[in-house]
Design an enzyme around this catalytic site. Structure first.
Site, PDB file in Angstrom:
ATOM      1  N   GLY A 208     -34.406  -8.283  20.453  1.00 33.88           N
ATOM      2  CA  GLY A 208     -33.527  -9.511  20.649  1.00 33.88           C
ATOM      3  C   GLY A 208     -32.628 -10.426  19.680  1.00 33.88           C
ATOM      4  O   GLY A 208     -32.644  -9.136  18.677  1.00 33.88           O
ATOM      5  N   ASN A 209     -31.696 -11.147  19.267  1.00 34.19           N
ATOM      6  CA  ASN A 209     -31.361 -11.231  18.606  1.00 34.19           C
ATOM      7  C   ASN A 209     -31.393 -13.086  19.429  1.00 34.19           C
ATOM      8  O   ASN A 209     -31.751 -13.511  19.796  1.00 34.19           O
ATOM      9  CB  ASN A 209     -29.392 -11.146  18.793  1.00 34.19           C
ATOM     10  CG  ASN A 209     -28.980 -11.192  19.814  1.00 34.19           C
ATOM     11  OD1 ASN A 209     -28.731 -12.640  20.240  1.00 34.19           O
ATOM     12  ND2 ASN A 209     -28.485 -10.306  20.639  1.00 34.19           N
ATOM     13  N   ARG A 210     -30.278 -13.851  18.020  1.00 32.61           N
ATOM     14  CA  ARG A 210     -30.789 -15.049  17.613  1.00 32.61           C
ATOM     15  C   ARG A 210     -29.897 -16.825  18.505  1.00 32.61           C
ATOM     16  O   ARG A 210     -29.882 -17.203  18.294  1.00 32.61           O
ATOM     17  CB  ARG A 210     -30.259 -15.905  16.133  1.00 32.61           C
ATOM     18  CG  ARG A 210     -31.492 -15.316  15.805  1.00 32.61           C
ATOM     19  CD  ARG A 210     -31.533 -15.900  14.163  1.00 32.61           C
ATOM     20  NE  ARG A 210     -31.442 -17.429  13.688  1.00 32.61           N
ATOM     21  CZ  ARG A 210     -30.517 -17.814  13.212  1.00 32.61           C
ATOM     22  NH1 ARG A 210     -29.825 -17.045  12.310  1.00 32.61           N
ATOM     23  NH2 ARG A 210     -30.021 -18.786  13.301  1.00 32.61           N
ATOM     24  N   SER A 211     -29.083 -15.114  19.256  1.00 34.78           N
ATOM     25  CA  SER A 211     -27.987 -16.200  20.248  1.00 34.78           C
ATOM     26  C   SER A 211     -28.240 -17.621  20.854  1.00 34.78           C
ATOM     27  O   SER A 211     -29.692 -16.879  21.713  1.00 34.78           O
ATOM     28  CB  SER A 211     -27.541 -15.177  20.890  1.00 34.78           C
ATOM     29  OG  SER A 211     -25.986 -15.973  22.081  1.00 34.78           O
ATOM     30  N   ALA A 275     -23.842 -12.271  23.061  1.00 36.57           N
ATOM     31  CA  ALA A 275     -24.720 -10.758  21.677  1.00 36.57           C
ATOM     32  C   ALA A 275     -25.282  -9.473  22.790  1.00 36.57           C
ATOM     33  O   ALA A 275     -26.375 -10.077  23.080  1.00 36.57           O
ATOM     34  CB  ALA A 275     -25.391 -11.506  21.226  1.00 36.57           C
TER      35      ALA A 275
END
Ligand code: C5P
Length: 395
Positions: A208-211, A275
């Site tokens: 995942g990512n921090r968006s 993102a």
């Protein structure tokens, strides 16, 4: 949307009447003139003094009270309303409105007004589900009344079912949407993507990512408030779906691609605030991967570029989260993906970018014009971006 608008807030006899106090307060804080009209039954739950204090304006309750500013003036109230909101609305008031009965200040005002009317029902589940109530609601919807809620959950009786007053944010969102119906995006279809995609490793793990999704959700709300019909394709976020927006929930980049391309088929503009993971595991394991080995490699494959695949005749807006050479890298992306606009931000700043409620962005257009905006709330940034989309749409 709400500033300087006259909103008649009708309050009827439900225990949820106490929530109308907060609604009146929020609308007043946002600069609306809130004229509260209470039925007799509503006054059993909350006093007119409460609303009078919160709104700083007289409260209409008695049809024949000569001391009241409105007693002989419900017609004026109906005329000067930009919007009538009935929250909470009982089965009784809904039935009266559906039948055209006008026997108190509120029902007279509604029958008299040309302003849009929003109804937020609140009642016991059986009353709501009763076919008579359902028919009354259907009849009012046919006549252009806008309904918000009711929500499903715990009712005052302790039972669980439909009949809870809609959440205040949903009522406020619907108010903004209705007031913005004639805005500069009226008749336009806008697709917005938001959140960070999750690429499955196995049934319980993902990349995942921090968006946080906040920028995309702000754009969806801002576009709704300017009259657009909005599809928000959202990867997982902790945010509540905005009222009056069609939300399509997805998880992976491939799901987002399908949903965005489907929604864009009939759209005027696509704003990709999501993102999107550049890579995904080549194949997700069917079973949870056990920690049996010391090192573990994941083979990753490139995800398709959604923006690059979208229709060329759409207005396409990309976002570039950069940690160095912001303008130069963003410009390269604008050219590489053949975009109309790119919105770039420096994600190393703590007050801007991922998770923050504010953002400091640079907007670059096809002609190479660079506009640096100051630090602003994300909703304000959303409006600035949409100003440019409106200009592009009108050629
Ligand atoms: O990841 P990148 O910096 O290239 O993202 C720039 C823009 O392209 C963003 O608006 C993002 O939503 C979009 N994008 C996309 N499909 C991808 C990767 C990014 O549409 N696979």
């Amino acid at each position: 949307m709400v500033r300087d608008k006259t909103i008649v807030l009708g309050v009827t006899g439900s225990i949820a009447a106490y929530k109308a106090v907060e609604l009146a307060s929020k609308l007043t804080q946002e600069g609306a003139r809130v004229d509260v009209v209470m039925t007799k039954a509503a006054q059993q739950f909350v006093t007119p003094l409460t609303f009078r204090t919160i709104t700083g304006r007289p409260v209409a309750s008695e049809m024949f009270d000569l001391a009241s500013e409105f007693s002989i003036e419900h017609v004026a109230l109906a005329e000067r309303a930009d919007l009538v909101v009935i929250a909470p609305a009982t089965a009784n008031v809904i039935a009266k409105l559906a039948a055209g009965i006008a026997d108190d200040v509120l029902t007279c005002t509604v029958l008299d007004t040309k302003a849009p009317v929003i109804v937020a029902p609140a009642m016991h589940a059986n009353m709501y589900q009763n076919r008579i109530t359902q028919e009354n609601i259907a009849r009012l919807k046919e006549r252009g009344f806008v309904f918000v809620g009711p929500g499903y959950g715990r009712l005052a009786t302790g039972e669980v079912g439909p009949g809870r007053l809609a959440e205040l944010d949903d009522i406020l969102g619907t108010i903004r949407q209705v007031l913005g119906r004639e805005g500069d995006l009226a008749g336009r279809r806008i697709v917005v993507s938001a959140g960070g995609t999750q690429e499955l490793i196995d049934p319980v793990r993902h990349i995942g990512n921090r968006s946080s999704g906040k920028m995309g959700y702000a754009i969806a709300e801002a576009a709704r408030d300017r009259g657009a019909s909005v599809v928000l394709v959202s990867a997982p976020t902790a945010l509540a779906p905005p009222a009056g927006v069609e939300v399509v929930q997805v998880q992976t980049a491939l799901q987002m691609r399908d949903a965005v391309l489907k929604a864009s088929a009939k759209a005027d503009a696509l704003l990709m605030a999501a993102a999107v993971s550049d890579y995904r595991p080549k194949a997700a394991a069917r079973k949870k991967i056990k920690k049996e080995v010391e090192t573990l490699s994941l083979e990753l494959v490139r995800n398709p570029d959604i923006l690059a695949e979208a229709r060329g005749d759409l207005i396409r807006v990309g976002f570039a989260a950069e940690s160095e050479d912001v303008v130069e890298n963003a410009r390269k992306k604008l050219e590489g993906k053949n975009l109309d606009l790119i919105v770039a931000n420096d994600i190393t700043a703590s007050d801007s970018g991922f998770g923050a409620d504010t953002n400091r962005v640079i907007i670059i257009d096809r002609q190479g014009k660079v506009e640096s905006l100051p630090l602003l709330p994300k909703l304000e940034v959303a409006h600035r971006i949409l100003d440019k989309v409106v200009a592009l749409l009108s050629g």
